[in-house]
Design a protein around this motif. Structure first.
Motif, PDB file in Angstrom:
ATOM      1  N   ALA A 207     -47.733-147.226  32.082  1.00 61.74           N
ATOM      2  CA  ALA A 207     -47.437-146.314  30.967  1.00 61.74           C
ATOM      3  C   ALA A 207     -45.981-145.882  31.005  1.00 61.74           C
ATOM      4  O   ALA A 207     -45.278-145.885  29.974  1.00 61.74           O
ATOM      5  CB  ALA A 207     -48.359-145.091  31.032  1.00 61.74           C
ATOM      6  N   ALA A 208     -45.502-145.526  32.199  1.00 61.13           N
ATOM      7  CA  ALA A 208     -44.104-145.091  32.329  1.00 61.13           C
ATOM      8  C   ALA A 208     -43.149-146.234  32.024  1.00 61.13           C
ATOM      9  O   ALA A 208     -42.087-146.023  31.427  1.00 61.13           O
ATOM     10  CB  ALA A 208     -43.864-144.551  33.744  1.00 61.13           C
ATOM     11  N   TRP A 209     -43.509-147.459  32.452  1.00 65.41           N
ATOM     12  CA  TRP A 209     -42.654-148.618  32.165  1.00 65.41           C
ATOM     13  C   TRP A 209     -42.587-148.895  30.665  1.00 65.41           C
ATOM     14  O   TRP A 209     -41.498-149.105  30.111  1.00 65.41           O
ATOM     15  CB  TRP A 209     -43.189-149.845  32.902  1.00 65.41           C
ATOM     16  N   MET A 210     -43.741-148.867  29.994  1.00 69.18           N
ATOM     17  CA  MET A 210     -43.760-149.121  28.555  1.00 69.18           C
ATOM     18  C   MET A 210     -43.261-147.937  27.737  1.00 69.18           C
ATOM     19  O   MET A 210     -42.944-148.068  26.564  1.00 69.18           O
ATOM     20  CB  MET A 210     -45.183-149.492  28.108  1.00 69.18           C
ATOM     21  N   ARG A 211     -43.249-146.742  28.377  1.00 66.31           N
ATOM     22  CA  ARG A 211     -42.838-145.489  27.726  1.00 66.31           C
ATOM     23  C   ARG A 211     -43.790-145.094  26.616  1.00 66.31           C
ATOM     24  O   ARG A 211     -43.393-144.547  25.588  1.00 66.31           O
ATOM     25  CB  ARG A 211     -41.405-145.599  27.207  1.00 66.31           C
ATOM     26  N   VAL A 212     -45.072-145.353  26.841  1.00 64.04           N
ATOM     27  CA  VAL A 212     -46.100-144.971  25.873  1.00 64.04           C
ATOM     28  C   VAL A 212     -47.259-144.295  26.598  1.00 64.04           C
ATOM     29  O   VAL A 212     -47.535-144.592  27.761  1.00 64.04           O
ATOM     30  CB  VAL A 212     -46.634-146.191  25.084  1.00 64.04           C
ATOM     31  N   PRO A 213     -47.965-143.377  25.929  1.00 63.92           N
ATOM     32  CA  PRO A 213     -49.164-142.782  26.524  1.00 63.92           C
ATOM     33  C   PRO A 213     -50.280-143.819  26.686  1.00 63.92           C
ATOM     34  O   PRO A 213     -50.330-144.820  25.965  1.00 63.92           O
ATOM     35  CB  PRO A 213     -49.573-141.709  25.511  1.00 63.92           C
ATOM     36  N   VAL A 267     -52.840-140.067  29.885  1.00 63.19           N
ATOM     37  CA  VAL A 267     -51.556-140.183  30.583  1.00 63.19           C
ATOM     38  C   VAL A 267     -50.434-140.152  29.545  1.00 63.19           C
ATOM     39  O   VAL A 267     -50.523-140.835  28.518  1.00 63.19           O
ATOM     40  CB  VAL A 267     -51.487-141.500  31.386  1.00 63.19           C
ATOM     41  N   ASN A 268     -49.383-139.382  29.804  1.00 64.82           N
ATOM     42  CA  ASN A 268     -48.299-139.328  28.822  1.00 64.82           C
ATOM     43  C   ASN A 268     -47.308-140.471  29.016  1.00 64.82           C
ATOM     44  O   ASN A 268     -47.455-141.303  29.915  1.00 64.82           O
ATOM     45  CB  ASN A 268     -47.602-137.959  28.849  1.00 64.82           C
ATOM     46  N   ALA A 269     -46.285-140.508  28.176  1.00 66.25           N
ATOM     47  CA  ALA A 269     -45.343-141.626  28.170  1.00 66.25           C
ATOM     48  C   ALA A 269     -44.442-141.658  29.398  1.00 66.25           C
ATOM     49  O   ALA A 269     -43.715-142.637  29.597  1.00 66.25           O
ATOM     50  CB  ALA A 269     -44.484-141.566  26.899  1.00 66.25           C
ATOM     51  N   HIS A 270     -44.498-140.625  30.235  1.00 60.59           N
ATOM     52  CA  HIS A 270     -43.725-140.611  31.474  1.00 60.59           C
ATOM     53  C   HIS A 270     -44.582-141.018  32.679  1.00 60.59           C
ATOM     54  O   HIS A 270     -44.102-141.021  33.811  1.00 60.59           O
ATOM     55  CB  HIS A 270     -43.129-139.221  31.714  1.00 60.59           C
ATOM     56  N   GLY A 271     -45.864-141.334  32.426  1.00 60.68           N
ATOM     57  CA  GLY A 271     -46.750-141.748  33.499  1.00 60.68           C
ATOM     58  C   GLY A 271     -47.450-140.607  34.203  1.00 60.68           C
ATOM     59  O   GLY A 271     -48.093-140.816  35.236  1.00 60.68           O
ATOM     60  N   TYR A 272     -47.377-139.392  33.649  1.00 64.56           N
ATOM     61  CA  TYR A 272     -48.037-138.242  34.255  1.00 64.56           C
ATOM     62  C   TYR A 272     -49.386-137.989  33.581  1.00 64.56           C
ATOM     63  O   TYR A 272     -49.502-138.081  32.345  1.00 64.56           O
ATOM     64  CB  TYR A 272     -47.167-136.989  34.140  1.00 64.56           C
ATOM     65  N   VAL A 273     -50.388-137.647  34.392  1.00 65.31           N
ATOM     66  CA  VAL A 273     -51.724-137.382  33.850  1.00 65.31           C
ATOM     67  C   VAL A 273     -51.723-136.010  33.177  1.00 65.31           C
ATOM     68  O   VAL A 273     -51.483-134.988  33.826  1.00 65.31           O
ATOM     69  CB  VAL A 273     -52.784-137.442  34.966  1.00 65.31           C
ATOM     70  N   ARG A 297     -39.493-149.037  23.746  1.00 62.74           N
ATOM     71  CA  ARG A 297     -39.335-150.304  24.438  1.00 62.74           C
ATOM     72  C   ARG A 297     -39.312-150.050  25.946  1.00 62.74           C
ATOM     73  O   ARG A 297     -38.881-148.997  26.392  1.00 62.74           O
ATOM     74  CB  ARG A 297     -38.060-151.017  23.991  1.00 62.74           C
ATOM     75  N   PRO A 298     -39.792-151.009  26.745  1.00 65.53           N
ATOM     76  CA  PRO A 298     -39.874-150.804  28.190  1.00 65.53           C
ATOM     77  C   PRO A 298     -38.512-150.553  28.828  1.00 65.53           C
ATOM     78  O   PRO A 298     -37.483-150.958  28.297  1.00 65.53           O
ATOM     79  CB  PRO A 298     -40.476-152.118  28.705  1.00 65.53           C
ATOM     80  N   ILE A 299     -38.568-149.905  30.003  1.00 66.82           N
ATOM     81  CA  ILE A 299     -37.359-149.651  30.786  1.00 66.82           C
ATOM     82  C   ILE A 299     -37.468-150.415  32.105  1.00 66.82           C
ATOM     83  O   ILE A 299     -38.419-150.235  32.853  1.00 66.82           O
ATOM     84  CB  ILE A 299     -37.200-148.153  31.077  1.00 66.82           C
ATOM     85  N   GLY A 300     -36.487-151.273  32.373  1.00 62.12           N
ATOM     86  CA  GLY A 300     -36.428-151.946  33.658  1.00 62.12           C
ATOM     87  C   GLY A 300     -37.520-152.998  33.834  1.00 62.12           C
ATOM     88  O   GLY A 300     -38.234-153.350  32.903  1.00 62.12           O
ATOM     89  N   PRO A 301     -37.670-153.491  35.072  1.00 64.16           N
ATOM     90  CA  PRO A 301     -38.680-154.513  35.346  1.00 64.16           C
ATOM     91  C   PRO A 301     -40.088-153.923  35.332  1.00 64.16           C
ATOM     92  O   PRO A 301     -40.290-152.753  35.655  1.00 64.16           O
ATOM     93  CB  PRO A 301     -38.304-155.007  36.751  1.00 64.16           C
ATOM     94  N   GLN A 302     -41.043-154.735  34.970  1.00 56.73           N
ATOM     95  CA  GLN A 302     -42.428-154.289  34.924  1.00 56.73           C
ATOM     96  C   GLN A 302     -42.951-154.040  36.343  1.00 56.73           C
ATOM     97  O   GLN A 302     -42.788-154.875  37.231  1.00 56.73           O
ATOM     98  CB  GLN A 302     -43.308-155.347  34.243  1.00 56.73           C
ATOM     99  N   PRO A 303     -43.585-152.882  36.588  1.00 49.17           N
ATOM    100  CA  PRO A 303     -44.151-152.627  37.922  1.00 49.17           C
ATOM    101  C   PRO A 303     -45.228-153.662  38.256  1.00 49.17           C
ATOM    102  O   PRO A 303     -45.993-154.095  37.390  1.00 49.17           O
ATOM    103  CB  PRO A 303     -44.772-151.229  37.785  1.00 49.17           C
TER     104      PRO A 303
END
Length: 373
Positions: A207-213, A267-273, A297-303
């Protein structure tokens, strides 16, 4: 401008029960969510049946105008909400584990589970497509349970959706037990790459990588079920756990047992529940998420996901391959001989296996004959 959206993620006890009873329980939870102001309500995987491996599943597949999708459309219209959940869909001569996302005006988006997990392949087939639901609330991508463990699905949705909906009902596979008449054994095997990461925690990173909930729902309770093709399943498992062979004669009576992963959460767009269900049983959690004004849009490499190669082989290859005859003949007995035709890829691999076996047999005969001369 970014806008906020109130969501209800529903957890249901996954013990099998008649569909009318389960729909009634789901309706009570849904009405609670609506009263609290939810605009989107997400139900768990196979919420209308519960989760087990049984021949009853062959009779419960519904057409697109069947009892469960009709109920979903009625709930969406009645309460003026968007609603999502999955059921076994009979589509022509095949059966899928299908998620529907339904708008208040009846617009419907369909997603078929891409990756049936292990024994699930006995009751529905795989798919290869993704779905981007262009709703009035935003653009939603959909996955079903084990799909989420496949990084290419996240990658296919990346940069195209405002949020991801995942409907799940997974028994805790890494803690699954084999219950024989005389004893219990841990299934064993390594599911994770050395990471102490319970099911669902890694979706927070995606979620944090994609920046979406991400909204995820699960089942609850104790999973206990016989398995299809028990002798073949035990034999296949013995390739990595030879100790299972000592129980081969009891295979017909074995059950698999486990709790469910309790990961019904928002889960929000920052990866926090934002919120989660903390107790077993029929429960819901409410949470507010913010959707960006432009598709992130995603940030950095995919986890990386933490599952081992053995986990993917067991879940995506060996067990599903063993389950193909169960799927085919189960639906043919229940519905008709037109069901589950043998597709071209299956015919190809059957020919490859038969050809390899025949070549090996003839080569063996030839070498033996040469050795006797």
């Amino acid at each position: 401008m970014p806008h906020k959206l109130k969501i209800a993620a529903i957890q249901m006890d996954a013990t099998p029960a008649p569909t009318p009873e389960r729909l009634s329980r789901a309706e009570c939870l849904l009405e609670e969510a609506v009263t609290a102001g939810a605009e989107l309500v997400v139900l768990p995987e196979i919420f209308n049946l519960g989760y087990h491996y049984h021949d009853d599943n062959f009779r419960y597949a519904e057409p697109i105008n069947g009892q469960t999708p009709t109920w979903m459309r009625r709930m969406a219209e009645k309460h003026k909400i968007h609603i999502a959940g999955t059921f076994l869909l009979r589509d022509g001569d095949e059966v899928y584990n299908t998620a529907l996302l339904i708008a208040p005006d009846g617009r419907t988006w369909r997603y078929d589970k891409n990756y049936p997990w292990g024994w699930e392949r006995a009751y529905f087939r795989d798919s290869e497509t993704i779905t981007i639901a262009d709703t009035d609330l935003g653009n939603f991508g959909m996955m079903i349970c084990w799909d989420y463990a496949h990084p290419e699905l996240w990658h296919r949705y990346a940069g195209q959706v405002d949020a991801i909906i995942i409907m799940s009902c997974p028994p805790a596979v890494d803690k699954m037990r084999l219950a024989f008449p005389s004893k219990q054994m841990k299934m064993g095997g390594t599911y994770y790459n050395g990471a102490d990461m319970p099911f669902g925690s890694d979706m927070d990173l995606q979620a944090a990588w994609m920046r979406v909930p991400v909204i995820n729902t699960t089942g609850s309770g104790l999973f206990s079920s016989h398995v299809p093709r028990p002798f073949m399943s035990l034999l296949g498992g013995s390739l990595t756990q030879p100790r299972l062979l000592g129980n081969f004669l009891q295979a017909k009576h074995v059950k698999v047992e486990a709790d469910y992963y309790q990961q019904t959460k928002i889960v929000n767009a920052h990866g926090y529940v934002v919120s989660r269900v903390d107790h077993a049983g029929d429960q819901l959690t409410l949470g507010e998420i913010e959707l960006a004004d432009q598709t992130p849009r995603p940030i950095g490499p995919q986890p990386k996901l933490p599952y081992t190669r053995l986990a993917y082989f067991f879940s995506d290859v060996s067990l599903p391959w063993l389950m193909l005859p169960v799927y085919r003949w189960g639906y043919r007995r229940a519905i008709g001989r037109q069901m589950a035709p043998v597709d071209r890829s299956t015919r190809f691999w059957q020919s490859v296996v038969l050809g390899a076996f025949s070549l090996g047999w003839f080569m063996g005969r030839f070498v033996k004959r040469k050795g006797n001369q």
